[in-house]
Design an enzyme around this catalytic site. Structure first.
Site, short mmCIF file in Angstrom:
data_model
loop_
_atom_site.label_atom_id
_atom_site.label_comp_id
_atom_site.label_asym_id
_atom_site.label_seq_id
_atom_site.Cartn_x
_atom_site.Cartn_y
_atom_site.Cartn_z
N GLU A 145 0.82 -1.23 0.00
CA GLU A 145 0.00 0.00 0.00
C GLU A 145 0.85 1.28 0.00
O GLU A 145 0.39 2.35 -0.38
CB GLU A 145 -1.04 -0.01 1.16
CG GLU A 145 -0.49 -0.10 2.55
CD GLU A 145 -0.23 -1.53 3.02
OE1 GLU A 145 -0.11 -1.72 4.22
OE2 GLU A 145 -0.15 -2.47 2.19
N CYS A 205 0.83 -27.44 -12.65
CA CYS A 205 0.48 -27.97 -13.96
C CYS A 205 -0.17 -29.34 -13.71
O CYS A 205 0.48 -30.29 -13.29
CB CYS A 205 1.75 -28.09 -14.79
SG CYS A 205 1.43 -28.66 -16.44
N CYS A 263 -3.52 -39.73 -23.58
CA CYS A 263 -4.36 -38.79 -24.34
C CYS A 263 -4.77 -39.44 -25.66
O CYS A 263 -3.99 -40.15 -26.28
CB CYS A 263 -3.58 -37.51 -24.61
SG CYS A 263 -4.57 -36.23 -25.38
N CYS A 296 -1.20 -35.97 -30.76
CA CYS A 296 -0.41 -34.95 -31.47
C CYS A 296 0.98 -35.50 -31.79
O CYS A 296 1.60 -36.19 -30.97
CB CYS A 296 -0.29 -33.69 -30.63
SG CYS A 296 -1.90 -32.95 -30.29
N CYS A 309 4.00 -34.71 -29.23
CA CYS A 309 3.80 -34.77 -27.78
C CYS A 309 4.14 -36.15 -27.20
O CYS A 309 3.72 -37.17 -27.74
CB CYS A 309 2.36 -34.41 -27.47
SG CYS A 309 1.93 -34.57 -25.74
N SER A 338 -4.25 -24.47 -28.02
CA SER A 338 -3.01 -24.95 -28.63
C SER A 338 -3.19 -24.89 -30.15
O SER A 338 -3.75 -25.79 -30.75
CB SER A 338 -2.74 -26.39 -28.19
OG SER A 338 -2.37 -26.40 -26.84
N ASN A 366 10.05 -28.76 -26.91
CA ASN A 366 10.90 -29.47 -25.95
C ASN A 366 11.15 -30.89 -26.46
O ASN A 366 10.21 -31.66 -26.64
CB ASN A 366 10.22 -29.55 -24.58
CG ASN A 366 10.19 -28.19 -23.91
OD1 ASN A 366 11.17 -27.44 -23.95
ND2 ASN A 366 9.07 -27.86 -23.31
N CYS A 414 6.63 -28.73 -20.85
CA CYS A 414 5.46 -29.01 -21.69
C CYS A 414 5.74 -30.15 -22.65
O CYS A 414 6.76 -30.15 -23.35
CB CYS A 414 5.12 -27.79 -22.53
SG CYS A 414 4.31 -26.53 -21.62
N1 SAH Z 1 -3.98 -31.36 -24.21
C1 SAH Z 1 -3.92 -30.00 -23.92
C2 SAH Z 1 -3.19 -29.69 -22.63
C3 SAH Z 1 -1.95 -30.48 -22.35
S1 SAH Z 1 -0.60 -30.19 -23.42
C4 SAH Z 1 -3.34 -29.22 -25.07
O1 SAH Z 1 -2.84 -29.83 -26.00
O2 SAH Z 1 -3.44 -28.00 -25.05
C5 SAH Z 1 -0.02 -28.60 -22.83
C6 SAH Z 1 0.80 -27.83 -23.85
O3 SAH Z 1 2.06 -28.48 -24.10
C7 SAH Z 1 0.12 -27.70 -25.19
O4 SAH Z 1 0.16 -26.40 -25.67
C8 SAH Z 1 0.95 -28.62 -26.03
O5 SAH Z 1 0.85 -28.33 -27.36
C9 SAH Z 1 2.33 -28.40 -25.46
N2 SAH Z 1 3.30 -29.42 -25.88
C10 SAH Z 1 3.08 -30.71 -26.21
N3 SAH Z 1 4.23 -31.33 -26.58
C11 SAH Z 1 5.21 -30.40 -26.47
C12 SAH Z 1 6.62 -30.42 -26.66
N4 SAH Z 1 7.25 -31.53 -27.03
N5 SAH Z 1 7.32 -29.28 -26.44
C13 SAH Z 1 6.69 -28.16 -26.00
N6 SAH Z 1 5.37 -28.08 -25.78
C14 SAH Z 1 4.63 -29.18 -26.02
FE1 SF4 Z 2 -2.96 -34.66 -25.94
FE2 SF4 Z 2 -2.27 -32.07 -25.57
FE3 SF4 Z 2 -0.39 -33.97 -25.97
FE4 SF4 Z 2 -1.99 -33.26 -27.97
S1 SF4 Z 2 -0.49 -31.95 -26.90
S2 SF4 Z 2 -1.46 -35.37 -27.42
S3 SF4 Z 2 -3.90 -32.88 -26.92
S4 SF4 Z 2 -1.75 -33.82 -24.23
#
Ligand code: SAH
Ligand code: SF4
Length: 375
Positions: A110, A123, A130, A134, A137, A235, A311, A354
């Protein structure tokens, strides 16, 4: 950590799945539900026998019918940057991970004096594995096992608060960016968000909870209709359907335009923005032409862009982009007036960043207490 004494009892109901109203139906007197909530979520008490202001026979009944220990903590890893990754085992012997990210925070008091503190972001996983699959991932590689229950989602948050010795009143942020696609576990997720935000419990405002989705357009519409006040993160990762369908196969069903339409219909707090996550992959989507298309696509939406550097994990052909190239991408968007940040990768040395989370296989050798990591 008392995981060694933990016995997971599959015959009992998970107490964390109950909303305050549902718990009131279990109790003879409604105020007892508030007392139980206080023990569970403010005192972090998991033993019903110790809930001393409840009648003894009622405590015994709770103990027979409900469990407050439904997740066993198998391991905890600490990154050099302070990020902590927790590996949990469910009552049906599956594993999943949650991550606690600690960041330095500065606030003005303040008298306009700077107070330094810490900001915690959890997280949280919504599924084991899943279904979305993707291409980039690690979670996708393990396939899909099952949805987490609302109680399991709530217990993750509670346990992370407890393990980090956070005072009950300490505010935390939740991002549903762990394992799984939250909107593919819609009902359990919504129920968990309501329990987590209950004032007599953890009291985590929906404003502090961000749902990240790969873009299941009809579910984004459904989420909007719930009017919970949660934050939305999309995403996006690609600006044309051909590339996005290669990265996120579901894009063939719910294409970019359908996702953008769903976002436009989503109720957004006047002071907030929808986050668009853009995973930057070397030589795939890191060019300025993509940045230009992104700018056009988000025109007229209260958006902020969060660039995530890919990543790496085992078995992927994708590569991390050059930071200088990502900076150019970010600067282009910023200069055109689009709020853009580059996500700091936290916990990369312990595979907590991520896209690096996946189910771990438990060793079948020895006493079954060892955890072997898939590499
Ligand atoms: N399934 C949801 C939430 C979990 S993934 C989604 O896809 O949004 C969370 C985040 O991590 C997403 O934005 C996803 O695209 C990202 N992510 C997945 N694989 C990744 C990687 N190898 N490197 C960086 N981010 C990644
Ligand atoms: Fe599932 Fe999110 Fe990974 Fe795609 S990025 S496979 S939606 S966890």
């Amino acid at each position: 950590m008392d995981s060694s004494v933990l016995k997971l009892d599959t015959s009992k109901q998970n107490i964390y799945s109950l909303s305050l109203t549902e718990l009131q139906e279990v109790c003879k007197k409604p105020y007892q539900a508030k007392q139980i909530y206080h023990w569970l979520y403010v005192r972090y008490e998991k033993d019903f026998a110790k809930m001393s202001n409840l009648p003894k026979d009622f405590r015994e009944r709770l103990q027979l019918e409900y469990s407050a220990q439904n997740l066993e903590l198998l391991t905890q890893e600490v990154s050099q940057d302070g990020t902590r990754k927790y590996l949990f085992q469910t009552r049906d012997n599956h594993t999943f991970e949650s991550v606690c990210i600690k960041m330095r925070d500065k606030k003005l008091d303040e008298n306009s004096k700077i107070i330094e503190g810490e900001k915690y972001t959890f997280c949280i996983s919504s599924q084991i594995g899943c279904k979305v699959g993707c291409a980039f991932c690690s979670t996708a590689k393990g396939g899909f096992v099952r949805d987490l229950t609302s109680g399991e989602i709530v217990e993750q948050v509670l346990n992370l608060k407890k393990y980090n010795n956070l005072a009950p009143e300490k505010r935390v942020n939740i991002v549903y960016m762990g394992m799984g696609e939250p909107l593919n576990n819609f009902d359990n997720l919504i129920h968990a968000i309501k329990i987590l935000s209950t004032l007599d419990g953890l009291s985590i405002s929906p404003k502090r909870q961000t749902i990240s989705t790969s873009g299941i357009s009809p579910r984004i519409h459904d989420l909007g209709k719930q009017n919970l006040g949660v934050q939305l993160a999309i995403s996006l990762h690609a600006v044309d359907d051909t590339l996005r369908s290669k990265l996120i196969p579901m894009n063939k069903t719910y294409n970019i335009q359908s996702v953008i339409d769903a976002v436009r219909a989503f109720p957004i707090d006047t002071r907030k923005r929808v986050m668009f996550e853009y995973l930057v992959i070397k030589d795939v989507n890191d060019d300025i032409a993509s940045a230009k298309k992104l700018l056009k696509l988000l025109n007229g939406i209260k958006a902020k862009v969060n660039l995530i550097l890919f990543n790496p994990h085992s078995g992927t052909k994708f590569q991390r982009p050059e930071e200088s190239k990502v900076r150019v991408f970010a600067d282009f968007l910023t200069n055109k007036g689009l709020l853009t940040t580059i996500r700091e990768s936290k916990g990369i040395d312990i595979s907590a960043a991520c896209g690096q989370l996946r189910e771990k296989t438990r060793s079948r050798q020895g006493q079954g207490q060892n955890v072997s990591y898939e590499t």
